[in-house]
Design a protein around this motif. Structure first.
Motif, PDB file in Angstrom:
ATOM      1  N   GLN A 341       0.820  -1.207   0.000  1.00 56.74           N
ATOM      2  CA  GLN A 341       0.000   0.000   0.000  1.00 56.74           C
ATOM      3  C   GLN A 341       0.856   1.260   0.000  1.00 56.74           C
ATOM      4  O   GLN A 341       0.366   2.338  -0.336  1.00 56.74           O
ATOM      5  CB  GLN A 341      -0.922   0.022   1.221  1.00 56.74           C
ATOM      6  N   ASP A 342       2.105   1.138   0.397  1.00 61.03           N
ATOM      7  CA  ASP A 342       3.001   2.292   0.449  1.00 61.03           C
ATOM      8  C   ASP A 342       4.269   1.969  -0.332  1.00 61.03           C
ATOM      9  O   ASP A 342       4.736   0.830  -0.323  1.00 61.03           O
ATOM     10  CB  ASP A 342       3.343   2.623   1.901  1.00 61.03           C
ATOM     11  N   VAL A 343       4.829   2.965  -0.993  1.00 62.91           N
ATOM     12  CA  VAL A 343       6.020   2.757  -1.807  1.00 62.91           C
ATOM     13  C   VAL A 343       6.888   4.002  -1.731  1.00 62.91           C
ATOM     14  O   VAL A 343       6.389   5.130  -1.590  1.00 62.91           O
ATOM     15  CB  VAL A 343       5.636   2.454  -3.281  1.00 62.91           C
ATOM     16  N   ARG A 344       8.198   3.794  -1.800  1.00 62.83           N
ATOM     17  CA  ARG A 344       9.157   4.902  -1.857  1.00 62.83           C
ATOM     18  C   ARG A 344      10.199   4.568  -2.911  1.00 62.83           C
ATOM     19  O   ARG A 344      10.547   3.408  -3.114  1.00 62.83           O
ATOM     20  CB  ARG A 344       9.810   5.128  -0.485  1.00 62.83           C
ATOM     21  N   PHE A 345      10.687   5.613  -3.549  1.00 67.16           N
ATOM     22  CA  PHE A 345      11.617   5.427  -4.656  1.00 67.16           C
ATOM     23  C   PHE A 345      12.955   6.079  -4.349  1.00 67.16           C
ATOM     24  O   PHE A 345      13.052   7.013  -3.542  1.00 67.16           O
ATOM     25  CB  PHE A 345      11.048   6.055  -5.942  1.00 67.16           C
ATOM     26  N   ARG A 346      13.984   5.570  -5.018  1.00 67.10           N
ATOM     27  CA  ARG A 346      15.293   6.228  -5.036  1.00 67.10           C
ATOM     28  C   ARG A 346      15.923   5.982  -6.402  1.00 67.10           C
ATOM     29  O   ARG A 346      15.874   4.873  -6.922  1.00 67.10           O
ATOM     30  CB  ARG A 346      16.208   5.708  -3.924  1.00 67.10           C
ATOM     31  N   LEU A 347      16.503   7.034  -6.950  1.00 63.07           N
ATOM     32  CA  LEU A 347      17.082   6.979  -8.287  1.00 63.07           C
ATOM     33  C   LEU A 347      18.592   6.851  -8.185  1.00 63.07           C
ATOM     34  O   LEU A 347      19.242   7.592  -7.436  1.00 63.07           O
ATOM     35  CB  LEU A 347      16.698   8.251  -9.068  1.00 63.07           C
ATOM     36  N   HIS A 348      19.165   5.904  -8.935  1.00 62.41           N
ATOM     37  CA  HIS A 348      20.605   5.645  -8.927  1.00 62.41           C
ATOM     38  C   HIS A 348      21.149   5.762 -10.346  1.00 62.41           C
ATOM     39  O   HIS A 348      20.432   5.524 -11.325  1.00 62.41           O
ATOM     40  CB  HIS A 348      20.904   4.232  -8.402  1.00 62.41           C
ATOM     41  N   ARG A 349      22.429   6.075 -10.436  1.00 68.54           N
ATOM     42  CA  ARG A 349      23.119   6.057 -11.731  1.00 68.54           C
ATOM     43  C   ARG A 349      23.680   4.656 -11.975  1.00 68.54           C
ATOM     44  O   ARG A 349      24.189   4.010 -11.055  1.00 68.54           O
ATOM     45  CB  ARG A 349      24.247   7.085 -11.751  1.00 68.54           C
ATOM     46  N   GLY A 350      23.601   4.206 -13.229  1.00 68.41           N
ATOM     47  CA  GLY A 350      24.164   2.917 -13.582  1.00 68.41           C
ATOM     48  C   GLY A 350      23.323   1.762 -13.081  1.00 68.41           C
ATOM     49  O   GLY A 350      22.159   1.904 -12.705  1.00 68.41           O
ATOM     50  N   LYS A 351      23.935   0.598 -13.017  1.00 67.77           N
ATOM     51  CA  LYS A 351      23.243  -0.634 -12.605  1.00 67.77           C
ATOM     52  C   LYS A 351      23.335  -0.780 -11.100  1.00 67.77           C
ATOM     53  O   LYS A 351      24.377  -0.536 -10.493  1.00 67.77           O
ATOM     54  CB  LYS A 351      23.876  -1.844 -13.303  1.00 67.77           C
ATOM     55  N   LEU A 352      22.231  -1.164 -10.492  1.00 70.66           N
ATOM     56  CA  LEU A 352      22.166  -1.346  -9.047  1.00 70.66           C
ATOM     57  C   LEU A 352      22.195  -2.825  -8.725  1.00 70.66           C
ATOM     58  O   LEU A 352      21.395  -3.614  -9.252  1.00 70.66           O
ATOM     59  CB  LEU A 352      20.889  -0.709  -8.488  1.00 70.66           C
ATOM     60  N   LEU A 370       5.984   1.800   7.077  1.00 74.14           N
ATOM     61  CA  LEU A 370       6.789   0.908   6.247  1.00 74.14           C
ATOM     62  C   LEU A 370       7.734   0.107   7.123  1.00 74.14           C
ATOM     63  O   LEU A 370       8.304   0.647   8.069  1.00 74.14           O
ATOM     64  CB  LEU A 370       7.634   1.719   5.258  1.00 74.14           C
ATOM     65  N   PRO A 371       7.927  -1.181   6.853  1.00 73.13           N
ATOM     66  CA  PRO A 371       8.973  -1.905   7.582  1.00 73.13           C
ATOM     67  C   PRO A 371      10.340  -1.374   7.211  1.00 73.13           C
ATOM     68  O   PRO A 371      10.516  -0.758   6.164  1.00 73.13           O
ATOM     69  CB  PRO A 371       8.800  -3.351   7.092  1.00 73.13           C
ATOM     70  N   ARG A 372      11.303  -1.602   8.080  1.00 75.72           N
ATOM     71  CA  ARG A 372      12.633  -1.086   7.817  1.00 75.72           C
ATOM     72  C   ARG A 372      13.227  -1.773   6.585  1.00 75.72           C
ATOM     73  O   ARG A 372      13.131  -2.980   6.437  1.00 75.72           O
ATOM     74  CB  ARG A 372      13.534  -1.341   9.032  1.00 75.72           C
ATOM     75  N   PHE A 373      13.848  -0.971   5.728  1.00 70.23           N
ATOM     76  CA  PHE A 373      14.415  -1.506   4.506  1.00 70.23           C
ATOM     77  C   PHE A 373      15.922  -1.699   4.647  1.00 70.23           C
ATOM     78  O   PHE A 373      16.553  -1.079   5.497  1.00 70.23           O
ATOM     79  CB  PHE A 373      14.142  -0.555   3.336  1.00 70.23           C
ATOM     80  N   PRO A 374      16.516  -2.539   3.790  1.00 70.85           N
ATOM     81  CA  PRO A 374      17.976  -2.704   3.832  1.00 70.85           C
ATOM     82  C   PRO A 374      18.675  -1.386   3.546  1.00 70.85           C
ATOM     83  O   PRO A 374      18.127  -0.499   2.876  1.00 70.85           O
ATOM     84  CB  PRO A 374      18.244  -3.730   2.718  1.00 70.85           C
ATOM     85  N   ASP A 375      19.900  -1.267   4.075  1.00 70.38           N
ATOM     86  CA  ASP A 375      20.673  -0.048   3.848  1.00 70.38           C
ATOM     87  C   ASP A 375      20.917   0.144   2.363  1.00 70.38           C
ATOM     88  O   ASP A 375      21.192  -0.811   1.635  1.00 70.38           O
ATOM     89  CB  ASP A 375      22.017  -0.126   4.576  1.00 70.38           C
ATOM     90  N   LEU A 376      20.837   1.383   1.918  1.00 69.99           N
ATOM     91  CA  LEU A 376      21.032   1.697   0.513  1.00 69.99           C
ATOM     92  C   LEU A 376      22.415   2.291   0.284  1.00 69.99           C
ATOM     93  O   LEU A 376      22.955   2.968   1.161  1.00 69.99           O
ATOM     94  CB  LEU A 376      19.983   2.714   0.050  1.00 69.99           C
ATOM     95  N   PRO A 377      23.002   2.075  -0.882  1.00 70.03           N
ATOM     96  CA  PRO A 377      24.282   2.735  -1.187  1.00 70.03           C
ATOM     97  C   PRO A 377      24.108   4.240  -1.144  1.00 70.03           C
ATOM     98  O   PRO A 377      23.122   4.784  -1.607  1.00 70.03           O
ATOM     99  CB  PRO A 377      24.589   2.259  -2.616  1.00 70.03           C
ATOM    100  N   GLY A 378      25.090   4.920  -0.565  1.00 67.81           N
ATOM    101  CA  GLY A 378      25.039   6.371  -0.509  1.00 67.81           C
ATOM    102  C   GLY A 378      24.424   6.910   0.764  1.00 67.81           C
ATOM    103  O   GLY A 378      24.218   8.099   0.893  1.00 67.81           O
ATOM    104  N   THR A 379      24.065   6.030   1.734  1.00 66.95           N
ATOM    105  CA  THR A 379      23.534   6.516   2.993  1.00 66.95           C
ATOM    106  C   THR A 379      24.653   6.614   4.012  1.00 66.95           C
ATOM    107  O   THR A 379      25.771   6.173   3.780  1.00 66.95           O
ATOM    108  CB  THR A 379      22.453   5.559   3.515  1.00 66.95           C
ATOM    109  N   LYS A 380      24.360   7.174   5.185  1.00 68.39           N
ATOM    110  CA  LYS A 380      25.383   7.353   6.208  1.00 68.39           C
ATOM    111  C   LYS A 380      25.866   6.023   6.779  1.00 68.39           C
ATOM    112  O   LYS A 380      26.873   5.979   7.459  1.00 68.39           O
ATOM    113  CB  LYS A 380      24.848   8.230   7.327  1.00 68.39           C
ATOM    114  N   LYS A 381      25.130   4.932   6.491  1.00 68.31           N
ATOM    115  CA  LYS A 381      25.553   3.626   6.994  1.00 68.31           C
ATOM    116  C   LYS A 381      26.608   2.978   6.117  1.00 68.31           C
ATOM    117  O   LYS A 381      27.086   1.918   6.417  1.00 68.31           O
ATOM    118  CB  LYS A 381      24.327   2.717   7.126  1.00 68.31           C
ATOM    119  N   ASP A 382      26.933   3.615   4.982  1.00 69.22           N
ATOM    120  CA  ASP A 382      27.997   3.129   4.123  1.00 69.22           C
ATOM    121  C   ASP A 382      29.331   3.498   4.778  1.00 69.22           C
ATOM    122  O   ASP A 382      29.645   4.680   4.925  1.00 69.22           O
ATOM    123  CB  ASP A 382      27.869   3.793   2.751  1.00 69.22           C
TER     124      ASP A 382
END
Length: 496
Positions: A341-352, A370-382
């Protein structure tokens, strides 16, 4: 009327209109919903025609139909006109039932074949329907994100009310997303300059993290100047005949790759859908801004999520526009809630690459939509990015204290990269052993300049090095005291 007043006199949770006038005693919340949704719904001629023709094609003569949602009055009328033996209308308030009765009588329908229920589809059981299962299920509540109003859960819950060979109307829907460039969206969601006044600092609050809806902002994308950076990309195909769990994505993260059709700035990801009423695809409607109507935009609208360049943002504290070149490969990552029912997007360059995806942590629904999602590249957890940010902050702090012009110091950056412990918070020191104000940054700076090899803060610095630092501390304190005696304008910052 007196009857309306008695109906709501024991309901203190809602406001009511005055004791006199046409709306006396009516729920303010009901009147508000009717004005926001009912009239756009009743004026979308293409939508009404789709339901009417699809119902005729189903041949409901002698069958039991169940209707749910805001468009139930018209669908119930079409079912009765085409010979339905019984129509059950769910989620109808007592106030609306009176209007519903008058509507059916004025259009020549028999009220004896219609039964109303205040309960929603989730709270009705087969006994409430007289033990007669339904043959046709007609739904009306959809959103800019097609599944946003809980369509899937309604259909799943309705299965216990339906016969083995029931039919759902509409038949199916396709959900699309698209990358667009729009000066109108840019002006609605950011600020840059006015004459010689710089306004970009206020963009720090720009929300690029969640999907928004044009209906909530009072805007219509059909009136915006939209430049397509990508084609319409299907993200979800949802078939309601028959309903199966396979209709929903089996992953909470979906990646769609595309190439930029032209150079420009990507301002937003917009959502729209097309819905087919019959199995042959003859009757359908769309919320695409280029093919939609004013009534449909007021009723459903479109979703849009603002976009920023997360790779460039780590060098700045405000959002950076996402600039692309024609033919550039882009990956759109969609993160879906468990019920979609809920969705969020993030745009990346190249292949993910999602091969290293971790299992999401389950968080109670009442705590987060929303349930917690896996860490994404480019976040402070990198870890690599976090180390770069910490080094940049330290260099900025050092340059400000030394009165230098801000700039990159490659030697210092290499030193700090080899000694990440320098950036860690020191172990707390007892109050009676605290150094004078302004001294601790000098010690950290000296440690960095001398390539100290500790790993957990200052407690693991070798003894010889500690003696050297202590002696240096003594000399600095003596020098500081001497300067304080010679000039009343001295301050702790003078050691820098």
């Amino acid at each position: 009327s007196d009857e309306s007043s008695e109906l709501y006199e024991d309901d203190p949770k809602h406001e009511f209109f005055g004791e006199s006038g046409r709306l006396a005693g009516k729920k303010a919340i009901f009147v508000e919903v009717a004005n926001e949704r009912l009239y756009p719904l009743l004026n979308d001629k293409q939508r009404i025609e789709g339901y009417e023709n699809a119902i005729k094609a189903l041949n409901p003569k002698g069958k039991h139909a169940i209707c749910a949602g805001d468009g139930a009055p018209l669908s119930a009328l079409f079912l009765l006109r085409n010979g339905a033996a019984r129509v059950s209308v769910l989620d109808v308030s007592p106030e609306f039932k009176k209007c519903f009765d008058m509507f059916l009588l004025k259009n020549g329908a028999k009220l004896s074949r219609v039964k109303f229920f205040e309960s929603s589809i989730e709270n009705v059981n087969l006994d409430d329907l007289g033990g007669v299962p339904g043959d046709i299920l007609v739904l009306h509540d959809f959103d800019a994100w097609f599944l946003g109003h809980g369509v899937h859960s309604q259909i799943v819950n309705a299965r216990c009310l339906m016969a083995d060979t029931y039919v759902t109307l509409p038949h199916k829907a396709n959900q699309y997303i698209q990358l667009v460039e729009s000066q109108d969206i840019r002006e609605m969601s950011s600020a840059y300059t006015y004459k010689d006044v710089h306004l970009s600092e206020f963009n720090h609050f720009r929300d690029t993290d969640k999907l928004k809806f044009t209906r909530d902002h009072g805007v219509q994308l059909s009136r915006f100047d939209l430049g397509a950076i990508s084609p319409k990309l299907p993200i979800l195909r949802y078939q309601m005949n028959p309903i199966e769990a396979a209709n929903l994505p089996n992953k909470r993260r979906v990646v769609i790759e595309t190439r930029a059709q032209r150079s420009g700035i990507i301002d937003a990801i917009i959502t729209n859908w097309d819905m087919t009423f019959d199995q042959h695809g003859k009757y359908k409607i769309s919320t695409d801004p280029r093919n939609s109507t004013i009534s449909r935009e007021l009723l459903y609208g479109n979703g849009f999520q603002l976009v920023e360049d997360h790779v460039q943002k780590k060098k700045m504290h405000i959002p950076v526009p996402f600039r692309v070149e024609k033919g550039e490969l882009l990956s759109i990552e969609a993160r879906l809630s468990e019920d979609c029912q809920d969705v969020r997007f993030r745009l990346h360059r190249g292949k993910l690459n999602l091969n290293s995806e971790k299992k999401p942590q389950q968080i109670p629904q009442q705590q987060r939509g929303l349930p917690r999602f896996p860490d994404l590249p480019g976040t402070k957890k990198d870890p690599e990015q976090q180390q770069d940010e910490m080094i940049d902050k330290f260099l900025e702090y050092r340059d400000r204290k030394l009165g230098r012009r801000p700039g990159m110091d490659e030697d210092m950056k290499e030193t700090l990269a080899r000694n990440p412990h320098i950036m860690q918070d020191p172990v707390p020191t007892p109050p009676h052993l605290q150094p004078p104000e302004g001294f601790l940054p000098q010690v950290v700076y000296n440690c960095a300049m001398n390539n100290t090899q500790s790993t957990t803060g200052m407690q693991q610095i070798p003894d010889a090095e500690m003696e050297r630092i202590d002696q240096q501390k003594s000399e600095q304190m003596t020098e500081s005291d001497t300067r304080s005696d010679s000039s009343s304008k001295s301050s702790p910052d003078s050691v820098w």
